[in-house]
Structure formats: C-alpha cells, structure tokens
Design a protein around this motif. Structure first.
Motif, PDB file in Angstrom:
ATOM      1  N   TYR A  73      42.114  33.720  35.206  1.00 36.67           N
ATOM      2  CA  TYR A  73      42.818  32.652  34.487  1.00 36.67           C
ATOM      3  C   TYR A  73      41.909  31.505  34.063  1.00 36.67           C
ATOM      4  CZ  TYR A  73      46.964  35.065  36.278  1.00 36.67           C
ATOM      5  OH  TYR A  73      47.914  36.009  36.577  1.00 36.67           O
ATOM      6  N   VAL A 128      55.284  31.378  18.363  1.00 35.31           N
ATOM      7  CA  VAL A 128      54.705  30.268  19.133  1.00 35.31           C
ATOM      8  C   VAL A 128      54.470  30.803  20.540  1.00 35.31           C
ATOM      9  CG1 VAL A 128      55.033  27.915  19.962  1.00 35.31           C
ATOM     10  CG2 VAL A 128      56.002  28.607  17.743  1.00 35.31           C
ATOM     11  N   LEU A 129      53.210  30.822  20.951  1.00 37.72           N
ATOM     12  CA  LEU A 129      52.850  31.432  22.229  1.00 37.72           C
ATOM     13  C   LEU A 129      52.470  30.387  23.269  1.00 37.72           C
ATOM     14  CD1 LEU A 129      50.546  34.328  20.955  1.00 37.72           C
ATOM     15  CD2 LEU A 129      52.980  34.439  21.583  1.00 37.72           C
ATOM     16  N   ALA A 130      52.796  30.678  24.490  1.00 38.81           N
ATOM     17  CA  ALA A 130      52.319  29.880  25.622  1.00 38.81           C
ATOM     18  C   ALA A 130      51.506  30.787  26.519  1.00 38.81           C
ATOM     19  CB  ALA A 130      53.488  29.296  26.402  1.00 38.81           C
ATOM     20  N   ALA A 131      50.568  30.195  27.221  1.00 34.87           N
ATOM     21  CA  ALA A 131      49.793  30.964  28.194  1.00 34.87           C
ATOM     22  C   ALA A 131      50.516  30.969  29.530  1.00 34.87           C
ATOM     23  CB  ALA A 131      48.398  30.379  28.349  1.00 34.87           C
ATOM     24  N   ASN A 132      50.175  31.927  30.348  1.00 34.98           N
ATOM     25  CA  ASN A 132      50.653  31.930  31.728  1.00 34.98           C
ATOM     26  C   ASN A 132      50.309  30.570  32.356  1.00 34.98           C
ATOM     27  OD1 ASN A 132      50.406  32.335  34.709  1.00 34.98           O
ATOM     28  ND2 ASN A 132      51.093  34.397  34.156  1.00 34.98           N
ATOM     29  N   PRO A 133      51.224  29.985  33.132  1.00 35.56           N
ATOM     30  CA  PRO A 133      50.956  28.660  33.715  1.00 35.56           C
ATOM     31  C   PRO A 133      49.690  28.606  34.568  1.00 35.56           C
ATOM     32  CG  PRO A 133      53.232  29.341  34.143  1.00 35.56           C
ATOM     33  CD  PRO A 133      52.563  30.488  33.468  1.00 35.56           C
ATOM     34  N   LEU A 166      50.427  21.818  37.110  1.00 39.67           N
ATOM     35  CA  LEU A 166      51.821  22.084  36.742  1.00 39.67           C
ATOM     36  C   LEU A 166      52.714  20.862  36.956  1.00 39.67           C
ATOM     37  CD1 LEU A 166      52.195  25.755  38.031  1.00 39.67           C
ATOM     38  CD2 LEU A 166      51.627  24.925  35.735  1.00 39.67           C
ATOM     39  N   VAL A 176      43.346  42.223  30.791  1.00 39.56           N
ATOM     40  CA  VAL A 176      44.476  41.903  29.911  1.00 39.56           C
ATOM     41  C   VAL A 176      45.453  40.944  30.578  1.00 39.56           C
ATOM     42  CG1 VAL A 176      46.455  42.938  28.718  1.00 39.56           C
ATOM     43  CG2 VAL A 176      44.195  43.997  28.560  1.00 39.56           C
ATOM     44  N   ASP A 177      45.583  41.029  31.881  1.00 37.70           N
ATOM     45  CA  ASP A 177      46.525  40.136  32.568  1.00 37.70           C
ATOM     46  C   ASP A 177      45.917  38.795  32.937  1.00 37.70           C
ATOM     47  OD1 ASP A 177      48.354  42.122  32.392  1.00 37.70           O
ATOM     48  OD2 ASP A 177      48.241  42.743  34.495  1.00 37.70           O
ATOM     49  N   LEU A 229      56.434  22.500  36.782  1.00 36.86           N
ATOM     50  CA  LEU A 229      56.663  23.744  36.056  1.00 36.86           C
ATOM     51  C   LEU A 229      56.468  24.917  37.005  1.00 36.86           C
ATOM     52  CD1 LEU A 229      54.881  23.067  32.662  1.00 36.86           C
ATOM     53  CD2 LEU A 229      57.304  22.904  33.240  1.00 36.86           C
ATOM     54  N   PRO A 230      57.273  25.938  36.872  1.00 36.92           N
ATOM     55  CA  PRO A 230      57.122  27.081  37.776  1.00 36.92           C
ATOM     56  C   PRO A 230      55.863  27.870  37.460  1.00 36.92           C
ATOM     57  CG  PRO A 230      58.787  27.536  36.116  1.00 36.92           C
ATOM     58  CD  PRO A 230      58.367  26.107  35.903  1.00 36.92           C
ATOM     59  N   ALA A 231      55.215  28.357  38.496  1.00 34.91           N
ATOM     60  CA  ALA A 231      54.125  29.312  38.298  1.00 34.91           C
ATOM     61  C   ALA A 231      54.735  30.646  37.894  1.00 34.91           C
ATOM     62  CB  ALA A 231      53.302  29.458  39.567  1.00 34.91           C
ATOM     63  N   ALA A 232      53.937  31.536  37.388  1.00 31.17           N
ATOM     64  CA  ALA A 232      54.458  32.835  36.932  1.00 31.17           C
ATOM     65  C   ALA A 232      53.366  33.865  37.104  1.00 31.17           C
ATOM     66  CB  ALA A 232      54.897  32.735  35.468  1.00 31.17           C
ATOM     67  N   GLN A 233      53.026  34.087  38.371  1.00 30.65           N
ATOM     68  CA  GLN A 233      51.817  34.853  38.699  1.00 30.65           C
ATOM     69  C   GLN A 233      51.844  36.269  38.113  1.00 30.65           C
ATOM     70  OE1 GLN A 233      49.846  32.715  40.130  1.00 30.65           O
ATOM     71  NE2 GLN A 233      48.028  33.939  40.464  1.00 30.65           N
ATOM     72  N   ASP A 234      53.015  36.895  38.057  1.00 27.96           N
ATOM     73  CA  ASP A 234      53.037  38.263  37.555  1.00 27.96           C
ATOM     74  C   ASP A 234      53.436  38.362  36.082  1.00 27.96           C
ATOM     75  OD1 ASP A 234      52.211  39.358  39.945  1.00 27.96           O
ATOM     76  OD2 ASP A 234      54.247  39.282  40.765  1.00 27.96           O
ATOM     77  N   ALA A 235      53.631  37.223  35.461  1.00 28.97           N
ATOM     78  CA  ALA A 235      54.029  37.232  34.055  1.00 28.97           C
ATOM     79  C   ALA A 235      52.818  37.574  33.185  1.00 28.97           C
ATOM     80  CB  ALA A 235      54.590  35.871  33.672  1.00 28.97           C
ATOM     81  N   PRO A 236      53.059  37.981  31.941  1.00 30.49           N
ATOM     82  CA  PRO A 236      51.939  38.284  31.038  1.00 30.49           C
ATOM     83  C   PRO A 236      51.088  37.036  30.808  1.00 30.49           C
ATOM     84  CG  PRO A 236      54.048  38.899  30.052  1.00 30.49           C
ATOM     85  CD  PRO A 236      54.354  38.148  31.294  1.00 30.49           C
ATOM     86  N   LEU A 237      49.874  37.291  30.351  1.00 31.91           N
ATOM     87  CA  LEU A 237      48.957  36.186  30.084  1.00 31.91           C
ATOM     88  C   LEU A 237      49.478  35.316  28.940  1.00 31.91           C
ATOM     89  CD1 LEU A 237      46.334  34.999  31.030  1.00 31.91           C
ATOM     90  CD2 LEU A 237      45.106  36.762  29.757  1.00 31.91           C
ATOM     91  N   TYR A 238      50.079  35.949  27.918  1.00 28.30           N
ATOM     92  CA  TYR A 238      50.632  35.192  26.793  1.00 28.30           C
ATOM     93  C   TYR A 238      52.040  35.686  26.498  1.00 28.30           C
ATOM     94  CZ  TYR A 238      45.727  34.130  26.425  1.00 28.30           C
ATOM     95  OH  TYR A 238      44.454  33.737  26.737  1.00 28.30           O
ATOM     96  N   SER A 239      52.918  34.757  26.216  1.00 27.80           N
ATOM     97  CA  SER A 239      54.292  35.142  25.891  1.00 27.80           C
ATOM     98  C   SER A 239      54.903  34.043  25.036  1.00 27.80           C
ATOM     99  CB  SER A 239      55.103  35.339  27.177  1.00 27.80           C
ATOM    100  OG  SER A 239      55.035  34.158  27.950  1.00 27.80           O
ATOM    101  N   ALA A 240      56.107  34.310  24.527  1.00 27.88           N
ATOM    102  CA  ALA A 240      56.759  33.328  23.650  1.00 27.88           C
ATOM    103  C   ALA A 240      56.946  32.012  24.402  1.00 27.88           C
ATOM    104  CB  ALA A 240      58.096  33.870  23.180  1.00 27.88           C
ATOM    105  N   TYR A 241      56.607  30.928  23.730  1.00 27.09           N
ATOM    106  CA  TYR A 241      56.757  29.600  24.332  1.00 27.09           C
ATOM    107  C   TYR A 241      58.228  29.226  24.427  1.00 27.09           C
ATOM    108  CZ  TYR A 241      56.977  24.521  24.567  1.00 27.09           C
ATOM    109  OH  TYR A 241      57.286  23.234  24.917  1.00 27.09           O
TER     110      TYR A 241
END
Lengths: 685, 685
Positions: free
Chosen positions: A353, A570-575, B606, A330-331, B641-653
């Motif tokens: 990823y 509007v969704l973005a993916a993890n960078p 990035l 999921v992550d 762009l900043p990395a976000a290693q622990d952020a969710p896979l998908y989130s609001a853009y």
C-alpha cells in the motif's frame, strides 16, 4: 477452456485499429528510425549509446584473433566497472567497451521491435539495417558461442563470475527474443543460429550436473527467452535450462554471496553494490515467494518466466506462486495508472500500500513487464482481471513512456509532478517534468517500441478450438478453429468508445469457440456481447471468469457485437493507501485521466471534486484534439480553494467551499506534451 | 525602546517555573551525567564518541613534544577523512583521532550546559569533572594557541586549508561559548584564557591585511562566539574578526573553490563532498541574501552571528538582511512545530512552502539555532513575532529532542511517522520512530542540554531602563532598572495555563519600564495584562509591536497580572503548502499537539476532524498524566473512516462520513515515549 492458450504467429494479425495503428505507425516511422540513430550515436544532443560501437569493437577483435591465431592475446583488464564512459565523448577509444554492462540489450530490443514492425509492414531499408546489425553481432560472437561485448572487450577471464550484476544472461535473453522474432518475421535464421550456439554454450556451463555452475541471472530475462527459444526450436534442453535457473534461484547458500566471496578470496574486482537478495528476488526459492519485492522490472520478468515454465511443464507449484505474486501486485502494489515499483531506491516495489504519487518510480519497463506477466497468466487461465490489468498498464504507463511525436521518453512515470519540485528537490531528481531524448541507461524506449509493435500478441491468444479476444483492438485476425482457417475482422474504437463488432470469415460448419473478455471497467454484464448466431441456436454462450464463450458451429459472416458502456468513473483507493486518502482519480474505459496545469492553471492541489461530479452525467465526456490527436477529455465540476500567497504560513482553520468551476482531465499517457507543467492524477474529494 | 537589549547575566535568574524547573532538573540529573559518560565512552550500547579520547591523545602528544624538544616529529598523515572510526572499537589506537572532524565540539557544548546548570544549581562533583576536562583541553593546546584535536593528531601541516569541511573554526566557536559561560558561572578563567589565545592565533592568520587568509568558516558558529568573546573581554579585535568573516562570506571568487583548487594543485587529499555554495550560505554576500537556504543549522548560526554583529556595530545593512531571512523562514519555511529544514539532503531548507511531514528533517539543532536567531532579533527590536517563533521552537521541536526520562534523543523530528515506513522505506531511513541513545554525530543532545539549562536567557532581556519578559517562565529575576537593583518574581504556569503575575521588588521610586509580550497564540488584546499601579496613575501603558510597556515610578510589591486565554486552536497551513492541503493541526498556547497510535489506534490517516470540533468548546482540554508528567491533552471530535483490508486496491468512490468518535492529541514534545508507534501532527479536515 483449461489448457493454455498461445499468442498467434507473427503476421497472423493486421492491426487496423485507429488508435493502435497510429501508435504502431509512430513506432515504425519515428521511434524505430530514431532508435537506430541513437544506437549509432548519431542523435544530436542525446548521450551516445556506444551500442554499435561495442559490437564493432568486438568484431574487430575477432578479426585480430583470426589474423593473429595463437599469437592473439585477449584483454584481461581489471578496471571493469558497472558503467564506463569515455572521458572525451568526441574521441572514444575504438577498442574499448562503453556504456552499462547491459548495453548490448538495447540493440536486441531494437531488432525485436523491428521484427514486429516488419511483420506488419515490410520495409526494405529497415530490414537491410537490421541485417547489417545482425551481421555485426554475429561477427562479434566467439567461437564457443559466447556473445556479450562487455566481457569480450574487457577480457573473458572472468565471464560468468558476476552473474549478480553483470547481465550476460540478461543480454543473452533479449538477443534471443530478438532472434526468435526476427526469424518468425522474415524467415532469416542467422541470429537465431547464433543465439542457439550461445544457448548451447550456456547450457554447457550451467546445470544440475557435477562440475557445472549452479548460478542464475542477476537480472531475470533469460528464463522467459529460453522458453521462447524452446518453442521456436523444439529443443527440450532450453526449457530445462530455464527451469534450472528458476529452481536454483533463492536456494541456500545464496549463489551471489558465493560469487562475492570468491571474488574477495581470489582478489579480483567486482562491479556492483550492496543489494539485499530481495532486490534480485533471490531471497527465497521462487516457489515460496508470496510478495512482489525488489527491482520491479527484474520481478516482472521473473514472474513472466515462472508462468512460462509453469505453462510448458505443468508445474502447479509454480502456477500457485505466480497467482500469489499476482495478488500481491494487484491487491497492494499497483498504481491506478497500471505502473508498478513505488520507490526510486532500487527501482523497486515498496511495501504494501505504499504508493507515493509525487515520489513514484513506476518505470516504463516495469509496466511492460507487468503486461508480459499478465499475458502469461491469461495463457494459463483466462480471467478478465489479468486482461484488465494488462490493458491498464498498456494504455496508461506504457504509452506514457513515449511522447506523442515519438521523439522523447519517460523512464519514470510519477502520478504527481511540479516542475519546481523536480528542479529543486533532490529527493525528486528522478522525476522529470518532460520526456528526455535518450538515456545513458536506455532500457525503456526500445522496450516500449517492441511492446507497441507487438500489441496483437496481447490482444489475442488461441487454443486449438478457442480464439480469445482479450483486448478490443481493431484488426484482421487469421487463426485456426478446430483445424480450419478462420479470419476474425474486429472493428473497435477503444479507448474512446466501447462499441464494435467481430465478424467471422470461415467455411461453413467450422466448430469452436470465440471467447471475449468482459472488461472490468464496464458495469455491463454479458448482455453487452451478442452473437448473431445465438438466435438460431447454432451458438451457445457461457460466462466464466469474466469471459463470454460463444461455442457452436459457425458460418461465414457470423458477427459478435459488443457495446460496453464507458461512463466516466470516479475512483478511490483502498483506505490503506495513505497517499490517496481523501482523494479521487478519474478513469473512463481503460484510460486513467490526469489533470495538467496547461488546462487548469497551477496549484492543482487546490482542486477538489465537486459532489456534482458524482451525479449521473456530472462529468462531461468531450472529444478533444488539443494535443493534435483524437482523444477524449473529461470536464469535471470542481471547487478551487483560493491561494493566499501573502497570508501567514499558519492561521486559524476556516472551512472553505472553494469557488465552483470546471477542470479538465486528459488521458494520462498524453501528459507532458505541452512543455513543463504541473500534473496530478489524484485530486481531493 | 530602540536600543538593543541583552540577556541578564548568568545567575541573575532563579527558574522556579514548574515546567522549566523540571526540564532543567532533568538536564542536571539525567542528561548532563549521561553525556559525561557518553563523552568518556562509557554508555553501554551507545556508539563510542572518542571525544575525551581525542583530547587525551592530543595531550599525550604535547607531553612527547615537551620531552623530545626539537627531536619531536609531528604527524603528517595523508589519510584524513571527514570521519574516522576504529576498525575494532574495543581496541582503539590511543594516539589516533576518531570520530567526525568536529568531535571536539561535543565536549564544548557539554561544558557550556554544565556552566548554565552550575550557575543555577552548584554541584561540586560536576564542577570537578568540568575542571578536569578543562585541564585536559588546555593540555592539548599548542604553544601558538591552536586547539583542535583533529589537526593536532592528524598533522598540523594542513590546518586551515579545508575551512569548507573541516570545522576548526566551528569547534573554536563552541569551545569559546563554553569558556565564556564557564567563566561567567564559576569565575574560573583557564578555558577563557586558552580560548583567547586560540582567538588571537586565528586573528593573526585571518583578516583583511596583506598576507592573511581571506577565508571564513564552512560551518558558521565562530561569528557568534567571537561576539560573545568580545562582550566578555571587551576586546574589539574579536568583533572585527567576526565582522570580517561575515564580510568575506560569499564574495567572489568563492574561497572554498580556491581551497579545492589549491588542494588539487598541491596534490593533498581533501575530505568533503560536492556541495554547492548555498549549502554553506556562501553562494552570495550575506548582505545580499534574502532566502534561507542550505544546511539549516549552519544557516541559523550564521543569521544569529549576523544579528549579533549588526547589534554590536549598528550595521543597518546586516539588520535588513536578517529581517529578510527571518521572513523567508517564518513566512515560507517553518514547520508548525517550530522546526526548520525540510529535506534530509544536506539537512537543509527546501524550497518555499515545501514542508513534507513524513519526510521532514527538522533537526533538533536547527530548531535550537532558530531559538538563537529569534533571541538576537528580539534584542535588536522587540517584536512579539520573534518571541512567538522562539517559544514555538523551544516548547515543541527542541523539547521533542529528548525523551521524558532524559536518556534518548531525536536528531530528526518528523511530523508524521509510521514504524512500517521507517523500517521498510529507504527514503525514510533518517526518520526514527523512537529516540536513540547517542549518535556518532552527537551534535543535538548536548546542544539541547545547553539550551534548556539556559532558558532564562531567552525569557528575559534588558536595556538600561527596560526589563523585557519575552517568555512567561516562573522565576526570580534580578536586574537593574535605571541603575537601581530590582527583582521581578514571576509566577506562571505555561504551557498549560496563561494566567500568572509578576511582582516587582524594589526601592520605592525606581523609574523605568517593565515590558511584557502579548503572545501570538492568544486572541487577547493588551487588556490581558494589567499593572496594579496603573490605577493611581504612577504607571502608564503603551503597546508597540506586540509588547505592552508599563512605564513610570515603581514601588515594592507592584504587580503586573496576566491572563491569556488559551483555547484549543485548529490551524490550517497556507494553501501553498501542498503537504498540508485539506488538513488541520491542533495547538493550544505555545504547544503544538499531535496524534499518536497509543491513544488512537493505528491508521491515523483515516481520522478526520469532525466539524463539531470547530464549535466553541468543541475540543475538550483535559489534564493528563499518561506519560508520568503533568500535561494537558486535547479530546477531539473526529470521524474515522473504516479500513478495508480485503477490499480491492481501487474501486468506485463513495463519500463516507466515517464513524463519529473521539481522538486524543498530546503535546508534540511528548510523542514516542511509549515505544514505536504511528504519529501524525496533521489530520484531515
């Protein structure tokens, strides 16, 4: 709240939901009849399956055995292949096995789908067909209980010698699931008895005892099926055997290596290929695994079986492994469509990823396996994230697997397709721009049918005192609350609107809990849910892990209302997802949307989201009937960069705003219902 | 200006250019000695090549033939494979052929490279090695002239029966190029005579006459070599044979199909695989082809041969086909690095505008073949575009093929690499993040060596009255102008600066034209070039097709000065290139730049170009010695762009500007000289 919940018995739910009822009717009236024809090799233009053919051939062999007695000589062929097809498909040899080694499982999944359908909608014709199929299956079974037509027809001398590739235990698992479901749906036990005998035979051959085989399935499935058989029969040995398979998996020396060495030493041929142990999730003991790897369907079924055994045995180390593997998926390994398995090579999970859109594999069956895994995790511990992912996979990749008319199927579910790429680029030859009528390897269509037909088992589970609503599916749900019969009448209009209610019918004074999920796609807090009996203090609320628990003393007619806002998102993916950098995807409620050429013209890569789209109401939500079914589509402000067909290949970069306009995004599951065309889930931001 | 030009004779140019002289010294002092060791299987850690082994085995067979006379029995093996390697590489059988069917060609390319090197820099040791190799080659030749160790060692009974895959004519072509070059460089004719005898044998077996074979090479190369042999010997038959091969190619019925049918009918084994005729450019007659398709090296050599025959015969239909195929490559199938061949499947051209960066093939040999094709197009008609593309391929993909220390090589030249992807993604297993010491199929290293050693032949060509400067390479160029000897001393500092001069040394009163290319990478008009003698009216100028022609009566010391501005350029691809949409690449002069992790940290995806970079001087040009050689690098304003290693896979853009900073881009040819790391030519705009 902490002991495991279970799905309701078959027949306890009548699905009345406009969306799911229609899907189940599609399965009942189109998919199941079509599949019966396909199993019988009667679909014009589709590759013959040889499924019924193989069982019939095995049954005839049994007749010969019976007639000839001791004089009967079983075949001992050496030309066993992973797949065998007749040279002349108009004249297959009636006594030869054809198809892939796991061809039997297609009939199993068909029977399971039929069972769920019959539970909700009696149908004498279908039931007669299934009964006939079960008669045939039972006629093929050997006296010792063994029942896999591949070895029966190619020679039993080497059965259980190629667990790595030859799927006997996989076929056993699917047929066992079918047997349990059909018994539950109809009360008939012929197939269940047959599968108990097969299970007993397997149990006599595998186990920790001296002299028994120490192997485990190359394609996991028997594990979860044995737990199901244990639940249906109460027989502890079946659970023990499931646990034995899990305990053995990935231990050193690797069983599949020993098998291969033995085949080499004894000089018999061995179907298979060079696959590393991670392909089978047998690279390390299951309790030590923390990354989802290898063939995605195998992985999903394994994790489901692990969660099943964890629940039935209370094995905390298995629970923890399941939680780590869940996080890995999921992550780091989940498509925004709920699909899993990024790479065609091995139909497998790629590395963290790595989620390519135009080369995605994302097999329909893998999404189904994720639904199964998620439901087991929910049973272990109700957390809304499990249901969010289950819902995402179900409404998007699973449903994308079947055409809106029920007559063609996707095996692979890319997030970006161009017909030109599929036609001309051999790296994309697995990516079909339209659904196909049937596959030589037809795992997905019947798997999808059984999952849709059984949607109720994913929507609700219960413990003795709590009825969980995981998915907001409209229906009448019969259950027990603290020993008293209750009925919950749910009215919902997902996936198009988040508003609805659940009315409880019960004798006055029933105590217990009704638990409802707060969907992750809604920004709403628990105020989006309210129980009519909260006002007079009969019912109190508690929010834990994304579920709202209404607990107290219920009266007939008590109502829980819900109203989850469903804005376009509007969704973005993890960078870290390189493929999606600088891109956005659109979703609303549980639905992931996609752009198709039919609505937007070609060259979807030239679309960019207009910043206007980010303003409140910037994306319009429109009812839409363009595919002949009620849906919602999104009208999205975009900028379209001009094409430049005669311009040089490279030239000085000039920033371009592009032409302002509108694009339309439709539900992902509905794509490719208007012929070959371009599709893209992600567009540039 | 309209009749074809030709390269200057070997030895007519002394390259003094700091850049190219260093590259040629690298080839002379590192690459050629290394390759000699590799051909002799003496490079520790590199796979043995068996090239000298095979010739020695064939020569020993000849000794046996001579000793045994009529009693000698030639081998007639049936186990011929496309490649054969010893089970125990420490103990290869001394009489067995090993390697790929075209293994001989590696020695040919080595000799050709040595010849060019010897022409510019005599070296008795190297010449003695080559002479010994040529002795060995000649000792292996059959009495009838046949000379391909594969069939000599595996049995001549089936020679010329598998033109589709077995490369006899390809090996003939390369050895013929070597023979002509070595004769030109040293005056020695042993190999030339041997190859004439082989050519005569081929001519006796192939041709339009009754009873001769109607086939043509599966891997093109003989065509261009036969033209070269024709030019070296004046023999018309060799040109006719080249033309015959072109005329036959792609006619119906397809010759390769007939070969396969014959092999089936006569029951002999046939190395090869299912390749469609487009792979070999034999899907249609060459004069009807208008899209570059199939194996990119094969294609490049074919088109080169077509242009050669067109030039020598005046065949306008061939010229037109070459022009169409050129447009197909340059307008729709060329990487910004000058590479061609987008797909690993068949090492082939992909479809129009399909230029994947992270899955690119872009073989070094394919870029070399594009250099050859471009030079032939220039000979036919001087147009600066031909030289622009030739220069782009040469300075970028060709030079990227070799490490800065000359000891390791790229076969495949991607435009984007992550070490993790190369290690973990089987779809990228052809993409190495570092150069390799030697290849089982070692076509690229010696091909690169011969091309670099012969750079003068791409820089200058001449007609009777015109000396063309296509590439600005520093050197002393001896030529004739209208029958009088002249010397042009060119001083240049490409690729780092566009400033320099060409001083003519001649007797007074020589008439003729000095023509100079206006590079496409410079915005300058023809004012960037000026001749000292224009002032007094002795010399006039004309600009045609991107060349400035200075014509008139020359005096000793007349100077043509040039000063081409060389700003950093920000390039965009045509919007039809999906892979590059929204991205930019950087170039300056002929050099394409790239970003490496070593300079910029990981996660290059990035990086976004900061709009500041588009302002004049926004990108700084810095001299740089970071790789131990003088280079220029670009300092580029970017947003990270900043990395976000622990952020969710998908989130609001959420739109993000990213952190302002600098990134450094280095010349593409210099990448991967600092160990494994990420690389990307394109970054987001």
């Amino acid at each position: 709240m902490s002991h495991p919940s279970a799905p309701l018995p078959l027949g306890a739910v009548t699905v009345t939901d406009p969306f799911w009822h229609a899907k189940q009717e599609l399965v009942r009236t189109q998919v199941i009849p079509y599949q019966w024809e396909a199993l019988n090799d009667r679909v014009p233009g589709a590759a013959p399956s040889y499924v019924i053919h193989n069982f019939a051939a095995a049954a005839r062999q049994r007749d010969r055995r019976t007639a000839q007695g001791a004089a009967f000589k079983a075949p001992t062929l050496t030309n066993r292949g992973f797949e065998t097809w007749p040279e002349d498909s108009d004249h297959p040899d009636p006594d030869t096995f054809y198809g892939l080694v796991f061809q039997d499982s297609d009939l199993a999944k068909f029977i399971e789908a039929a069972a769920y359908s019959l539970a909700g909608h009696p149908d004498a014709t279908l039931e007669a067909e299934v009964d006939a199929a079960i008669d045939l299956i039972c006629s093929a079974q050997l006296d010792n209980g063994y029942l896999c037509t591949y070895y029966i027809l190619t020679g039993m001398d080497q059965h259980f010698t190629n667990l790595e590739f030859n799927h006997e235990l996989y076929c056993f698992g699917h047929m066992t699931e079918a047997a349990v479901a059909y018994h539950e749906a109809t009360g008939k036990d012929a197939l269940l008895e047959a599968m108990k005998r097969f299970a007993d035979y397997i149990d006599s051959r595998f186990g920790p005892q001296e002299g028994k085989l120490k192997g485990y399935p190359g394609h996991e499935e028997a594990e979860l099926a044995l737990v199901r058989l244990h639940q249906a029969t109460g027989e502890q040995r079946y659970l023990d055997l499931a646990k034995f398979f899990l305990d053995q998996r990935g231990t050193d020396p690797k069983y599949f290596h020993l098998e291969a060495e033995r085949a080499k030493a004894e000089g018999y041929p061995r179907a298979g290929w060079d696959a590393d142990m991670a392909y089978f999730q047998s690279h390390e003991p299951v309790r030590e695994q923390d990354e989802a790897v290898g063939h995605a369907v195998r992985a999903g079924y394994l994790y489901t079986g692990m969660a099943d055994v964890a629940r039935e045995t209370g094995d905390q180390s298995l629970v923890e492994a399941c939680e780590r593997l869940w996080r890995s998926i999921v992550d780091r390994k989940l498509y925004v469509t709920g699909g899993i398995g990024g790479t065609v090579d091995g139909e497998a999970f790629s590395y963290d990823y790595d989620l390519p859109n135009d080369l995605a594999y994302s097999e329909t069956c893998a999404a189904i396996s994720l639904v199964y895994f998620a439901r087991r995790m929910l049973q272990l511990r109700p957390r809304s994230e499990y249901a969010d992912v289950m819902e995402l996979a179900l409404y998007n990749t699973v449903l994308a697997g079947v055409a809106l008319d029920g007559k063609s199927f996707f095996y692979v579910n890319p997030l970006e397709v161009t017909p030109e790429g599929s036609a001309k680029d051999s790296r994309k030859r697995h990516l079909k721009p339209v659904r196909q009528p049937w596959f030589g390897c037809a795992c997905c269509p019947p798997n999808l049918a059984r999952t849709v037909a059984d949607v109720a088992s994913y929507a609700w589970t219960a413990t003795d005192d709590t009825l969980f609503t995981h998915l907001y599916v409209g229906g009448q749900v019969s259950a027990e609350l603290s020993g008293s019969p209750v009925r919950l009448d749910v009215t919902a209009n997902l996936p198009w609107s988040g508003e609805g209610s659940a009315v409880l019918h019960c004798e006055s004074g029933v105590t217990g809990t009704l638990a409802f999920r707060l969907p992750g796609w809604s920004d709403a807090d628990d105020a989006a849910l309210s129980a009519s009996a909260e006002a007079d203090g009969r019912i109190s609320r508690e929010v834990v892990d994304g579920y709202v628990y209404f607990t107290g003393t219920w009266r007939d007619g008590d109502t829980v209302s819900f109203d989850f806002p469903m804005p376009a998102r509007v969704l973005a993916a993890n960078p870290a997802v390189r493929e999606d950098t600088g891109k956005v995807a659109l979703a609303r409620g549980p639905i992931t949307f996609t752009f198709e050429e039919a609505d937007n013209g070609a060259d979807l890569h030239l679309l960019r989201l207009d910043p206007q789209a980010l303003e409140p109401g910037g994306i319009a939500v429109e009812p839409w009937q363009g595919l002949g079914k009620p849906m919602v589509r999104l009208r999205v402000p975009v900028r379209r960069l001009p094409a430049a067909q005669d311009a040089p290949l490279y030239s000085a970069y000039r920033p371009q705003a592009g032409q302002a306009g509108q694009a339309y995004a439709i539900p992902y599951y509905g794509w490719a219902n208007r012929g070959e065309n371009e599709m893209s889930v992600w567009i540039r931001a």
